[in-house]
Design a protein around this motif. Sequence first.
Motif, PDB file in Angstrom:
ATOM      1  N   ALA A  81       0.834  -1.202   0.000  1.00 52.11           N
ATOM      2  CA  ALA A  81       0.000   0.000   0.000  1.00 52.11           C
ATOM      3  C   ALA A  81       0.869   1.253   0.000  1.00 52.11           C
ATOM      4  O   ALA A  81       0.593   2.219  -0.730  1.00 52.11           O
ATOM      5  N   ALA A  84       2.330   1.637  -3.430  1.00 51.59           N
ATOM      6  CA  ALA A  84       1.300   2.080  -4.371  1.00 51.59           C
ATOM      7  C   ALA A  84       1.055   3.581  -4.244  1.00 51.59           C
ATOM      8  O   ALA A  84       0.937   4.289  -5.247  1.00 51.59           O
ATOM      9  N   ILE A  85       1.018   4.077  -3.012  1.00 51.71           N
ATOM     10  CA  ILE A  85       0.779   5.519  -2.807  1.00 51.71           C
ATOM     11  C   ILE A  85       1.930   6.343  -3.375  1.00 51.71           C
ATOM     12  O   ILE A  85       1.719   7.361  -4.047  1.00 51.71           O
ATOM     13  N   ILE A  88       1.656   6.183  -7.163  1.00 52.00           N
ATOM     14  CA  ILE A  88       0.510   6.975  -7.633  1.00 52.00           C
ATOM     15  C   ILE A  88       0.866   8.455  -7.646  1.00 52.00           C
ATOM     16  O   ILE A  88       0.593   9.172  -8.612  1.00 52.00           O
ATOM     17  N   TRP A 139      -1.240   0.912 -10.508  1.00 52.89           N
ATOM     18  CA  TRP A 139      -1.033   1.276  -9.090  1.00 52.89           C
ATOM     19  C   TRP A 139      -2.363   1.297  -8.348  1.00 52.89           C
ATOM     20  O   TRP A 139      -2.410   0.987  -7.151  1.00 52.89           O
ATOM     21  N   ALA A 140      -3.431   1.691  -9.034  1.00 58.98           N
ATOM     22  CA  ALA A 140      -4.755   1.643  -8.397  1.00 58.98           C
ATOM     23  C   ALA A 140      -5.130   0.204  -8.067  1.00 58.98           C
ATOM     24  O   ALA A 140      -5.655  -0.088  -6.980  1.00 58.98           O
ATOM     25  N   LEU A 142      -3.001  -2.189  -7.502  1.00 58.51           N
ATOM     26  CA  LEU A 142      -2.132  -2.575  -6.391  1.00 58.51           C
ATOM     27  C   LEU A 142      -2.665  -2.055  -5.062  1.00 58.51           C
ATOM     28  O   LEU A 142      -2.670  -2.780  -4.057  1.00 58.51           O
ATOM     29  N   LEU A 143      -3.137  -0.825  -5.035  1.00 56.45           N
ATOM     30  CA  LEU A 143      -3.677  -0.259  -3.798  1.00 56.45           C
ATOM     31  C   LEU A 143      -4.923  -1.012  -3.352  1.00 56.45           C
ATOM     32  O   LEU A 143      -5.063  -1.345  -2.166  1.00 56.45           O
ATOM     33  N   SER A 146      -3.870  -4.347  -1.998  1.00 56.33           N
ATOM     34  CA  SER A 146      -3.254  -4.201  -0.679  1.00 56.33           C
ATOM     35  C   SER A 146      -4.312  -4.044   0.414  1.00 56.33           C
ATOM     36  O   SER A 146      -4.218  -4.678   1.471  1.00 56.33           O
ATOM     37  N   VAL A 147      -5.295  -3.219   0.147  1.00 53.80           N
ATOM     38  CA  VAL A 147      -6.392  -3.042   1.108  1.00 53.80           C
ATOM     39  C   VAL A 147      -7.154  -4.349   1.274  1.00 53.80           C
ATOM     40  O   VAL A 147      -7.541  -4.728   2.391  1.00 53.80           O
TER      41      VAL A 147
END
Length: 197
Positions: A81, A84-85, A88, A139-140, A142-143, A146-147
């Motif tokens: 996460a 990813a941030i 992003i 990346w979205a 991936l986020l 992750s969540v």
Amino acid sequence: MLRRARMMAVLGFLLAGAIGIISSTQTWLVVERSDAAEPLLIAGADALTLLAPLSLAVLALGAALSIAGVMLRYIFGLLAAGGAIVLIMGTTTLLFGPPLSAAAKAVAEATGLTGDAALYDIVDAIVPTAWPAVALAAWAVLLVASVFVLATARSWKSGGRRYRSSSEAQHHETGPLDAVDSWDELSHGTDPTDSAR
């Protein structure tokens, strides 16, 4: 859905990491020059220096997530996460207003000019290609993955017996040992034929 939670999360990580690696070698930015020379093409790895290493890290996390225990799932989810941030934020900057600094190295190598004033004079525009948008979508994913890991990690089925520590295996074993168990016992220094066990 929860039965396939591990597979979905791992696939999300691997997909994002693979797209990141592929996109790092593709043209992300096109630098149009005022001196009428050919435009400069800047690869993703040059435009965003963290792109390749973080993409490789995401691939490694995806592979490790497939066999990780509960605590490691949470750690991997948090690491992914965070990555990813960061990706992003970096990709959004390049997609919606690439700064001169993203192209400065390539322009300096091509022209021999250095310093912001000289670079501003020779750079007419920096135009992003479709690759930053593709990477941003990755990346979205991936986020979200992750969540999803953080939300569902505790409910995943445990890995097979080969991924458990020897103490866990002893507590969970019921029934006779098979050939794989015997080899595992030998590698831990225990005689599997010892009837006292």
